[in-house]
Design a protein around this motif. Structure first.
Motif, PDB file in Angstrom:
ATOM      1  N   ARG A  47      68.436  60.835  14.774  1.00 33.12           N
ATOM      2  CA  ARG A  47      68.678  59.437  15.143  1.00 33.12           C
ATOM      3  C   ARG A  47      69.964  59.300  15.958  1.00 33.12           C
ATOM      4  N   VAL A  48      71.003  60.000  15.560  1.00 33.63           N
ATOM      5  CA  VAL A  48      72.303  59.887  16.236  1.00 33.63           C
ATOM      6  C   VAL A  48      72.253  60.523  17.620  1.00 33.63           C
ATOM      7  N   PHE A  49      71.583  61.666  17.720  1.00 34.74           N
ATOM      8  CA  PHE A  49      71.557  62.395  18.984  1.00 34.74           C
ATOM      9  C   PHE A  49      70.218  62.265  19.694  1.00 34.74           C
ATOM     10  N   ALA A  50      69.513  61.165  19.453  1.00 35.74           N
ATOM     11  CA  ALA A  50      68.164  60.976  19.983  1.00 35.74           C
ATOM     12  C   ALA A  50      68.146  60.960  21.506  1.00 35.74           C
ATOM     13  N   GLU A  51      67.626  62.005  22.062  1.00 39.54           N
ATOM     14  CA  GLU A  51      67.319  62.110  23.490  1.00 39.54           C
ATOM     15  C   GLU A  51      68.437  61.682  24.422  1.00 39.54           C
ATOM     16  N   GLU A  52      69.648  61.733  23.982  1.00 35.70           N
ATOM     17  CA  GLU A  52      70.787  61.446  24.850  1.00 35.70           C
ATOM     18  C   GLU A  52      71.328  62.773  25.369  1.00 35.70           C
ATOM     19  N   PRO A  53      71.835  62.779  26.579  1.00 41.55           N
ATOM     20  CA  PRO A  53      72.449  64.016  27.049  1.00 41.55           C
ATOM     21  C   PRO A  53      73.669  64.349  26.190  1.00 41.55           C
ATOM     22  N   ARG A  54      73.787  65.598  25.847  1.00 38.35           N
ATOM     23  CA  ARG A  54      74.901  66.026  25.001  1.00 38.35           C
ATOM     24  C   ARG A  54      75.999  66.615  25.865  1.00 38.35           C
ATOM     25  N   VAL A  55      77.233  66.409  25.448  1.00 41.17           N
ATOM     26  CA  VAL A  55      78.388  66.889  26.177  1.00 41.17           C
ATOM     27  C   VAL A  55      79.242  67.713  25.228  1.00 41.17           C
ATOM     28  N   LEU A  56      79.767  68.808  25.724  1.00 42.46           N
ATOM     29  CA  LEU A  56      80.637  69.662  24.928  1.00 42.46           C
ATOM     30  C   LEU A  56      81.991  69.723  25.596  1.00 42.46           C
ATOM     31  N   ALA A  57      83.038  69.434  24.846  1.00 39.40           N
ATOM     32  CA  ALA A  57      84.409  69.544  25.350  1.00 39.40           C
ATOM     33  C   ALA A  57      85.109  70.651  24.576  1.00 39.40           C
TER      34      ALA A  57
END
Length: 68
Positions: A47-57
């Protein structure tokens, strides 16, 4: 919970009283945490990471191959 300070304990108790109008015991809190299943965690993650682009810093020395 014996390691918490008096201040953090009072903050936790006050927050519980204000938000739920009850103060659960430490045993009740531990039971609620223990009741969480892998499926529960996976459902929240989806639900939190639903199909959104993920970014890593990343800060510090690293090799780009470590993150490929």
């Amino acid at each position: 919970m014996s390691l918490e300070t008096s201040s953090s304990r009072m903050h936790r108790l006050g927050r519980s009283e204000l938000t739920t109008n009850e103060v659960p015991s430490v045993d009740e809190l531990v039971a609620e945490i223990d009741a969480i299943t892998v499926d529960d965690a996976a459902r929240v993650i989806d639900r939190v990471f639903a199909e959104e682009p993920r970014v890593l810093a990343v800060v510090g020395p690293f090799d780009t191959e470590d993150f490929a």
